[in-house]
Design a protein around this motif. Structure first.
Motif, PDB file in Angstrom:
ATOM      1  N   ASP A 394       0.812  -1.217   0.000  1.00 14.38           N
ATOM      2  CA  ASP A 394       0.000   0.000   0.000  1.00 14.38           C
ATOM      3  C   ASP A 394       0.848   1.270   0.000  1.00 14.38           C
ATOM      4  O   ASP A 394       1.769   1.427   0.800  1.00 14.38           O
ATOM      5  CB  ASP A 394      -0.921   0.000   1.217  1.00 14.38           C
ATOM      6  CG  ASP A 394      -1.976   1.087   1.128  1.00 14.38           C
ATOM      7  OD1 ASP A 394      -2.417   1.390   0.009  1.00 14.38           O
ATOM      8  OD2 ASP A 394      -2.355   1.627   2.185  1.00 14.38           O
ATOM      9  N   ALA A 398      -1.459   3.199  -5.245  1.00 10.25           N
ATOM     10  CA  ALA A 398      -2.712   2.431  -5.227  1.00 10.25           C
ATOM     11  C   ALA A 398      -3.901   3.359  -5.437  1.00 10.25           C
ATOM     12  O   ALA A 398      -4.852   3.027  -6.162  1.00 10.25           O
ATOM     13  CB  ALA A 398      -2.855   1.679  -3.904  1.00 10.25           C
ATOM     14  N   ASN A 410      -3.490  -4.924  -4.317  1.00  6.08           N
ATOM     15  CA  ASN A 410      -2.895  -4.235  -3.175  1.00  6.08           C
ATOM     16  C   ASN A 410      -2.657  -5.249  -2.063  1.00  6.08           C
ATOM     17  O   ASN A 410      -3.612  -5.888  -1.583  1.00  6.08           O
ATOM     18  CB  ASN A 410      -3.840  -3.114  -2.703  1.00  6.08           C
ATOM     19  CG  ASN A 410      -3.112  -2.045  -1.912  1.00  6.08           C
ATOM     20  OD1 ASN A 410      -1.916  -2.139  -1.668  1.00  6.08           O
ATOM     21  ND2 ASN A 410      -3.837  -1.023  -1.496  1.00  6.08           N
TER      22      ASN A 410
END
Length: 466
Positions: A394, A398, A410
């Motif tokens: 992350d 993203a 993710n």
């Protein structure tokens, strides 16, 4: 130097403080490097002082030296076994190492021993939330709130827990206490703070507040503000200007510190979800971003080399300035097995401190590096448009890829950002995201094993279509 100069006053103050007071002041002011040095010196003189060991552990946690912090915390607890504060400090270090169950055992005993101690209950609630025992966490938060209704950290814990559960509407009020936590500087302007007042014919300044990803996330609210009849100025870091300059509703993107016109209202971008009363079923649609017309020439050339393969961008770390980045980031080497999958070409999108890991692992050439070729988010967006898939831990990309509607996998740690909620494999904020979660704290092995299997299926399907 004038006698009233604050630097001289600070020097004079430090001269007046004893070594113990200087050390305590350093840890209180979060000058953790100085604090660690001072406490090590004090411990040479008083090696059996539990308070010194306890504060050294706090300083080491602040420096990211978590294993050493736990050792110091245990030393303090051994020196004063009857001290709940020392025991709870051990739990703080355990949580920093994602050893949640061990921390829970300590905190449950502390709360049982001192049920009216709000910091203990708050820590217990945080550990319960991290272990996904959400209802138990809320029960502890409610109990703490009955004792101290205005405790900032307790209210923050309630906000994060409710947001993680998807109970958005009741969470936004508590979410505003973030301004009182000390890690955000609240802005002031010669204008009213907007909380939903009529904007017809008014000028409002909206501005970013946290990281790049949070800014991109909340741009979807700008058109809603514009619909209220306002002239909208939007302030963000220069790296986002080209990307966001065509977002519907923005009348002007002023340079930082150069507003140049009178304001009627101002508001932080991340206060807008609360102002608009956002629920899961009323999340605004994604806005149209403005990618560069094409990737930089050097990046385009690298992408062209694998036009017949599955082109997969990878990122293994977000900003190291984010205090919990160590929980969400991984070593680059975890991605190397994905490069072995037939039909797959990996491309590195990593920027910043993590870039060097690729070369250190000997993967230069095997995985072309696009990140160093990209100068801003508009160029990054142009590259994302050319990739078949982005696999990443992350970070802000993203949000960028999700807003562009690009397919993103993710990879999430056990207790991720509240946006990703609990246990879902999808995101109501970004329809193109697929979420791969740690099944237990620290278990990246299971995540990457699942990713390898799924990526192999996609690559095989692409090959079979040729």
């Amino acid at each position: 130097m004038p006698s009233g100069h604050p630097e001289k006053q600070l020097v004079e103050k430090n001269k007046e403080l004893s070594p113990v007071e200087r050390a305590l002041d350093a840890v209180t002011q979060k000058n953790f490097g100085e604090a660690a040095e001072l406490y090590r010196a004090l411990l040479k003189l008083a090696p059996d002082n539990a308070a010194f060991w306890r504060n050294l552990s706090i300083a080491l946690r602040g420096l990211g030296q978590r294993e050493a912090a736990l050792g110091c915390a245990r030393r303090a607890a051994a020196l004063e076994p009857s001290s709940l504060d020392s025991l709870v400090n051990v739990s703080d270090s355990l949580l920093g190492l994602c050893r949640i169950d061990e921390a829970l055992g300590i905190l449950s005993k502390a709360v049982a021993a001192e049920p009216k101690n709000v910091p203990y209950r708050r820590r217990y609630a945080d550990a319960l939330r991290q272990s996904k025992k959400f209802e138990e966490a809320l029960a502890q938060i409610d109990a703490a709130s009955k004792i101290e209704p205005d405790d900032v950290e307790t209210n923050w814990q309630r906000a994060v827990t409710r947001l993680t559960l998807g109970h958005l509407g009741v969470a936004w009020k508590d979410y505003e206490v973030r301004w009182k936590r000390g890690n955000l500087k609240e802005r002031t302007y010669n204008a009213q703070r907007w909380t939903g007042q009529d904007l017809t014919g008014k000028t409002i300044f909206l501005y970013e507040e946290q990281g790049f990803g949070d800014t991109i996330l909340a741009t979807r609210y700008i058109p809603l503000v514009k619909q209220r009849g306002a002239r909208v100025l939007f302030g963000c870091k220069p790296a986002l200007h080209k990307l966001l300059e065509t977002v519907p509703g923005i009348d002007r993107l002023p340079q930082e510190g150069a507003l140049g016109e009178k304001l009627d209202y101002h508001a932080s971008l991340l206060s807008l979800p609360g102002i608009f009363g956002t629920e899961l079923n009323t999340i605004p649609p994604l806005v149209k971003l403005n990618p560069a017309k094409q990737p930089p020439a050097a990046a385009a050339k690298l992408l062209q080399l694998a036009k017949d393969r599955l082109r997969v961008g990878i990122i293994w770390s977000g900003s190291p300035d984010f205090k919990d980045n160590y929980k969400r980031a991984v070593s680059f080497t975890r991605f190397l097995p994905l490069a072995e999958i037939p039909g797959v070409q990996l491309y590195s999108l990593q920027k910043g401190a993590g870039e060097k890991e690729l070369a250190e692992a000997g993967a230069t050439g095997l995985i072309p590096e696009l990140g160093p070729l990209l100068n801003d988010f508009a160029e990054t967006a142009a590259v994302l448009q050319e990739l078949d898939l982005i696999i990443m831990t992350d970070s802000s990309v993203a949000h960028l890829a999700g807003t562009l509607g690009r397919p993103v996998w993710n990879l999430l740690n056990f207790d991720p950002y509240w946006l990703y909620m609990a246990d879902r494999a999808d995101s109501p904020w970004y329809p193109s995201l697929r979420l791969f979660r740690q099944p237990k704290p620290g278990d990246w092995d299971s995540v990457f094993k699942e990713v390898a299997v799924e990526l192999g299926k996609i690559a095989a399907a692409k090959v079979s279509k040729k």
